[in-house]
Design a protein around this motif. Structure first.
Motif, mmCIF file in Angstrom:
data_model
loop_
_atom_site.group_PDB
_atom_site.id
_atom_site.type_symbol
_atom_site.label_atom_id
_atom_site.label_comp_id
_atom_site.label_asym_id
_atom_site.label_seq_id
_atom_site.Cartn_x
_atom_site.Cartn_y
_atom_site.Cartn_z
ATOM 1 N N LEU A 1 22.518 -17.150 35.958
ATOM 2 C CA LEU A 1 21.143 -17.270 35.514
ATOM 3 C C LEU A 1 21.017 -16.680 34.115
ATOM 4 N N THR A 2 20.220 -17.290 33.280
ATOM 5 C CA THR A 2 20.057 -16.827 31.906
ATOM 6 C C THR A 2 19.357 -15.476 31.877
ATOM 7 N N ALA A 3 19.907 -14.548 31.100
ATOM 8 C CA ALA A 3 19.289 -13.228 30.918
ATOM 9 C C ALA A 3 18.544 -13.209 29.588
ATOM 10 N N GLN A 4 17.395 -12.593 29.589
ATOM 11 C CA GLN A 4 16.555 -12.551 28.395
ATOM 12 C C GLN A 4 16.031 -11.143 28.195
ATOM 13 N N SER A 5 16.116 -10.664 26.942
ATOM 14 C CA SER A 5 15.608 -9.340 26.607
ATOM 15 C C SER A 5 14.851 -9.436 25.288
ATOM 16 N N MET A 6 13.757 -8.695 25.148
ATOM 17 C CA MET A 6 12.898 -8.818 23.984
ATOM 18 C C MET A 6 13.371 -7.934 22.828
ATOM 19 N N VAL A 7 13.109 -8.426 21.610
ATOM 20 C CA VAL A 7 13.224 -7.632 20.385
ATOM 21 C C VAL A 7 11.802 -7.299 19.957
ATOM 22 N N THR A 8 11.500 -6.020 19.750
ATOM 23 C CA THR A 8 10.131 -5.633 19.414
ATOM 24 C C THR A 8 10.098 -4.748 18.169
ATOM 25 N N ALA A 9 9.020 -4.883 17.394
ATOM 26 C CA ALA A 9 8.783 -4.053 16.215
ATOM 27 C C ALA A 9 7.291 -3.964 15.977
ATOM 28 N N SER A 10 6.854 -2.837 15.460
ATOM 29 C CA SER A 10 5.448 -2.639 15.118
ATOM 30 C C SER A 10 5.370 -2.311 13.631
ATOM 31 N N VAL A 11 4.784 -3.226 12.855
ATOM 32 C CA VAL A 11 4.682 -3.044 11.413
ATOM 33 C C VAL A 11 3.370 -2.332 11.081
ATOM 34 N N LEU A 12 3.479 -1.231 10.362
ATOM 35 C CA LEU A 12 2.307 -0.457 9.987
ATOM 36 C C LEU A 12 1.615 -1.087 8.784
ATOM 37 N N GLN A 13 0.329 -0.837 8.661
ATOM 38 C CA GLN A 13 -0.377 -1.321 7.482
ATOM 39 C C GLN A 13 0.077 -0.536 6.259
ATOM 40 N N PRO A 14 0.074 -1.158 5.085
ATOM 41 C CA PRO A 14 0.508 -0.441 3.881
ATOM 42 C C PRO A 14 -0.413 0.738 3.582
ATOM 43 N N ILE A 15 0.160 1.752 2.941
ATOM 44 C CA ILE A 15 -0.638 2.885 2.494
ATOM 45 C C ILE A 15 -1.302 2.498 1.167
ATOM 46 N N THR A 16 -2.614 2.617 1.120
ATOM 47 C CA THR A 16 -3.364 2.325 -0.096
ATOM 48 C C THR A 16 -3.653 3.628 -0.831
ATOM 49 N N VAL A 17 -3.330 3.663 -2.121
ATOM 50 C CA VAL A 17 -3.522 4.862 -2.940
ATOM 51 C C VAL A 17 -4.600 4.587 -3.984
ATOM 52 N N THR A 18 -5.633 5.415 -3.997
ATOM 53 C CA THR A 18 -6.710 5.313 -4.983
ATOM 54 C C THR A 18 -6.804 6.638 -5.727
ATOM 55 N N ALA A 19 -6.644 6.588 -7.045
ATOM 56 C CA ALA A 19 -6.649 7.819 -7.850
ATOM 57 C C ALA A 19 -7.923 7.903 -8.690
ATOM 58 N N ILE A 20 -8.573 9.049 -8.620
ATOM 59 C CA ILE A 20 -9.725 9.353 -9.463
ATOM 60 C C ILE A 20 -9.260 10.416 -10.456
ATOM 61 N N PRO A 21 -9.227 10.104 -11.767
ATOM 62 C CA PRO A 21 -8.604 11.002 -12.748
ATOM 63 C C PRO A 21 -9.309 12.358 -12.862
ATOM 64 N N MET A 22 -8.524 13.343 -13.278
ATOM 65 C CA MET A 22 -9.079 14.652 -13.626
ATOM 66 C C MET A 22 -9.797 14.539 -14.978
ATOM 67 N N SER A 23 -10.928 15.192 -15.086
ATOM 68 C CA SER A 23 -11.712 15.109 -16.321
ATOM 69 C C SER A 23 -12.232 16.492 -16.702
ATOM 70 N N PHE A 24 -11.584 17.107 -17.704
ATOM 71 C CA PHE A 24 -12.055 18.400 -18.198
ATOM 72 C C PHE A 24 -13.337 18.209 -19.028
ATOM 73 N N PRO A 25 -14.242 19.160 -18.945
ATOM 74 C CA PRO A 25 -15.366 19.141 -19.877
ATOM 75 C C PRO A 25 -14.872 19.557 -21.266
ATOM 76 N N ALA A 26 -15.783 19.822 -22.176
ATOM 77 C CA ALA A 26 -15.381 20.245 -23.521
ATOM 78 C C ALA A 26 -14.544 21.515 -23.456
ATOM 79 N N VAL A 27 -13.403 21.498 -24.131
ATOM 80 C CA VAL A 27 -12.488 22.636 -24.178
ATOM 81 C C VAL A 27 -12.454 23.155 -25.613
ATOM 82 N N TYR A 28 -12.492 24.478 -25.762
ATOM 83 C CA TYR A 28 -12.558 25.079 -27.101
ATOM 84 C C TYR A 28 -11.230 25.732 -27.460
#
Length: 310
Positions: free
Chosen positions: A164-191
């Protein structure tokens, strides 16, 4: 006395008949049992995952049949794994080993893909086939669960009779990509001649938002933290240092010093959009000289992010 002699003669005839005949043998059924599926687990996009034949996630088929028998296994492998939404995940790099007996020494078999593999059973009528493979989701691979079967058929070379034919599954779970959003550093007036500091919890700090699969963790590595900012168009340096960090979805975690090459592990907290989110906030101090040239100074912070364990 004559009756006893006839009884002994009769018993001798029966015993003699048994001694001269063969008892019927019980033929051992040819079987192949899928003992372990090929399991990749969670895989991040652009992250290759290799399951070797000796690894815990390899597919294992246990073959049972006549003692010391030589068998042929016909293996059919998927070229793609099918996702729950109909998406496809390419799979390849197939490897295989066979072993005589449950704990026998494995021997590599090539090719294992869609062809015949020979296996010899031990004195207990047992042989083992193990199969491994490689996947590498791309950024375009849809997140979700993927699966498809490995099909193996066992037969004796001298017989057309197949198990009798034997069957076994191949399984994988792909995660969603990591999204990176950068908000820049902003110094006020520097003397000139006066240091200025932005704390990591300040709204003007560098804020890096990280979105990914909820309830998982990511490793954030500070690849490059500049030691100076550069005046645009002039190449003049403005020293910057004492980088400090706060982490967590709202950057309310404990403060600490961030160093180039340092890594921090963060959990992705579930959000209302069914994603996970965390953040890194960086603050620093600039130290202009008394003769610092006026103008706009800039610099680049480089970080890398990956799912923990991927």
């Amino acid at each position: 006395m004559n009756g006893l002699r006839r009884l002994l003669l009769l018993l001798g005839t029966i015993l003699g008949g048994l001694a001269g005949s063969a008892l019927p043998a019980c033929a051992q059924t040819l079987r192949i049992v899928p003992t372990q599926p090929l399991t990749f687990g969670q895989v991040a996009p652009r992250q290759s995952r290799v399951i070797a034949t000796g690894a815990a996630g390899a597919a294992v088929f246990t073959v049972q049949g006549p003692a010391n028998a030589s068998l042929v296994l016909t293996v059919t492998l998927p070229a793609l794994l099918t996702g729950t939404s109909g998406a496809a995940l390419q799979i390849g790099g197939w490897t295989g080993t066979v072993a005589t007996g449950a704990n026998g020494t494995p021997t590599s078999v090539v090719p294992v893909s869609n062809g015949d593999v020979a296996v010899t059973l031990d004195a207990n009528g047992v042989g083992v086939l193990r199969i491994g493979a490689t996947i590498q989701p791309t950024l375009a691979t849809a997140s979700g669960n993927y699966a498809d079967p490995i099909i193996v058929v066992a037969r004796e070379p001298s017989s057309s009779r197949q198990s009798l034919t034997a069957q076994s599954m191949v399984t994988a779970s792909v995660l969603q990509p990591i999204t990176v959003t950068a908000i820049p550093m902003s110094f006020p007036a520097v003397y000139s001649g006066t240091p200025a500091t932005i704390a990591p919890e300040d709204v003007r700090a560098l804020r890096v938002l990280l979105d990914g699969a909820p309830a998982l963790s990511v490793d954030v590595t500070y690849e490059s933290l500049p030691s100076a900012l550069t005046l645009q168009g002039a190449g003049v340096a403005l020293p910057i240092g004492t980088w400090r960090q706060r982490t967590g979805p709202d950057c309310s975690g404990s403060s600490g010093v961030a160093l180039p090459g340092g890594t921090v592990s963060l959990a992705l907290s579930p959000t209302s959009s069914a994603n996970g989110r965390t953040a890194v906030c960086l603050g620093a101090t600039v130290s202009p000289s008394p003769t610092q040239a006026p103008g706009v100074y800039t610099g680049t912070v480089t970080i890398s992010v990956r799912y923990t364990g991927s």
